[in-house]
Write a protein that holds these residues in place. Structure first.
Motif, PDB file in Angstrom:
ATOM      1  N   ARG A   1       0.936  -0.945  -0.133  1.00 31.86           N
ATOM      2  CA  ARG A   1      -0.040   0.002  -0.199  1.00 31.86           C
ATOM      3  C   ARG A   1       0.734   1.218  -0.032  1.00 31.86           C
TER       4      ARG A   1
ATOM      5  N   ARG B   1      -2.330  -4.990  -5.779  1.00 34.55           N
ATOM      6  CA  ARG B   1      -1.017  -4.096  -5.805  1.00 34.55           C
ATOM      7  C   ARG B   1       0.231  -4.337  -6.407  1.00 34.55           C
TER       8      ARG B   1
ATOM      9  N   ARG C   1      -3.390  11.843  -7.141  1.00 34.46           N
ATOM     10  CA  ARG C   1      -4.352  10.794  -7.382  1.00 34.46           C
ATOM     11  C   ARG C   1      -5.415  11.437  -8.207  1.00 34.46           C
TER      12      ARG C   1
ATOM     13  N   HIS D   1       2.724   1.605  -3.412  1.00 29.23           N
ATOM     14  CA  HIS D   1       2.160   1.898  -4.303  1.00 29.23           C
ATOM     15  C   HIS D   1       1.615   3.561  -4.239  1.00 29.23           C
ATOM     16  N   LYS D   2       1.258   3.945  -3.173  1.00 25.31           N
ATOM     17  CA  LYS D   2       1.030   5.301  -3.246  1.00 25.31           C
ATOM     18  C   LYS D   2       1.913   6.284  -3.272  1.00 25.31           C
TER      19      LYS D   2
ATOM     20  N   ARG E   1      -0.418  14.026  -2.153  1.00 24.53           N
ATOM     21  CA  ARG E   1      -0.644  12.655  -2.703  1.00 24.53           C
ATOM     22  C   ARG E   1      -2.118  12.496  -3.192  1.00 24.53           C
ATOM     23  N   GLN E   2      -3.260  12.896  -2.538  1.00 22.76           N
ATOM     24  CA  GLN E   2      -4.352  12.899  -3.001  1.00 22.76           C
ATOM     25  C   GLN E   2      -4.669  13.707  -4.314  1.00 22.76           C
TER      26      GLN E   2
ATOM     27  N   GLU F   1       2.225   5.851  -7.392  1.00 30.13           N
ATOM     28  CA  GLU F   1       0.601   5.789  -8.097  1.00 30.13           C
ATOM     29  C   GLU F   1       0.873   7.260  -8.993  1.00 30.13           C
TER      30      GLU F   1
END
Length: 297
Positions: free
Chosen positions: A49, A85, A274, A52-53, A270-271, A56
């Motif tokens: 997780r 993932r 995404r 990947h974050k 980060r958000q 991503e």
């Protein structure tokens, strides 16, 4: 909490063991080495997780040492998220084994729809020319009895990243077989670049595609391409693009007042990455990432 504590302890042990190993060429290499040393699905899930974050939304990241050896073990994990993932990260690493697996998953009508859509989305992010025949095939089968429609909209959106003369011709030829939602995606892809927008307007002029299929938003998208001849053609076949409505201008002004340097500084980057990756990157560039189709944001 226990999982996180175990993870940190295992990471400390792993890094100490790696003390005599060659210096990592990637910050991900110690984590890949840790993935190879542990079997606990919960710890692996947490590790993946976080990894990947961290990557991503990126088109390509160099494959860390040890990934090829550990991926087969991750692919056989009893934990579905670990498998998922690992596949998504493998695409970003350019792992051809993973890319081949996802291509087969896309074509498997018996596989869960969400996994197929996620696989297609991951591959579209790479803009790999090898994916183009798959996208064309997905569009070509639309309208047939017993067709597999799960991926049609996603394939239409994915085609926006490719400069290929077959794409607008295929979309226009099959336009009347698309559902209303698929038609909106088809129009969006045709309006994404000048060469295909010209073909879209020609189809409107010849009544192959109804004028009403082009929304005001799409018309502005075409005008924003900045081609004077294309804009004149748009005005002739669709109408003049009106300036942004007053209420929208007020909304934009209000957002500019709210988005101060302090507010932006406290944002979740980060958000934001995404959101950009999911919503904008197929057509727009931002800080060197994304696709050079629409204007650079």
């Amino acid at each position: 909490l226990m999982t996180r504590c175990s993870l940190m302890a295992s990471l400390a042990v792993s890094l100490s063991v790696l003390g005599d190993a060659p210096a990592p060429t990637s910050p991900l290499e110690p984590l890949v080495a840790l993935l190879a040393r542990i079997d606990d699905p919960a710890v692996r899930r947490d590790l993946l997780r976080g990894m990947h974050k961290a990557i991503e939304g990126r088109r390509r990241v160099p494959m860390p040492r040890g990934w090829r050896a550990v991926y087969p073990r991750l692919a056989k994990s009893p934990d579905a998220e670990v498998r998922r993932r690992a596949r998504l990260m493998g695409v970003i690493f350019g792992d051809q084994v993973v890319i081949g697996t996802l291509n087969r998953l896309i074509s498997d009508a018996k596989a869960p729809a969400i996994e197929r859509l996620e696989a297609l989305g991951a591959l579209v992010q790479t803009a790999d020319r090898a994916l183009l025949p798959t996208l064309i095939r997905l569009i070509s089968i639309s309208g047939r009895p017993g067709e597999d429609r799960v991926l049609v909209s996603a394939a239409l959106r994915g085609l926006a990243v490719y400069q290929d003369e077959r794409v607008p011709r295929l979309i226009i030829d099959r336009f009347d077989r698309f559902s209303p939602a698929e038609r909106r995606d088809a129009i969006g892809t045709l309006a994404a670049r000048t060469s295909s927008a010209i073909k879209l307007l020609k189809a409107v002029e010849s009544a192959v595609i109804a004028r009403r299929e082009i929304s005001a938003f799409t018309a502005r998208q075409i005008a924003a391409l900045g081609d004077a001849a294309l804009t004149r053609r748009l005005e002739k076949s669709w109408g003049r693009v009106r300036p942004t409505a007053t209420d929208k201008k007020q909304r934009i002004t209000g957002l500019k007042r709210r988005l101060t340097a302090e507010a932006i500084g406290a944002a979740d980057r980060r958000q934001g990455r995404r959101v950009f990756s999911k919503t904008c990157a197929n057509c727009h560039m931002l800080f060197g990432a994304g696709r050079n189709v629409g204007p650079d944001l």
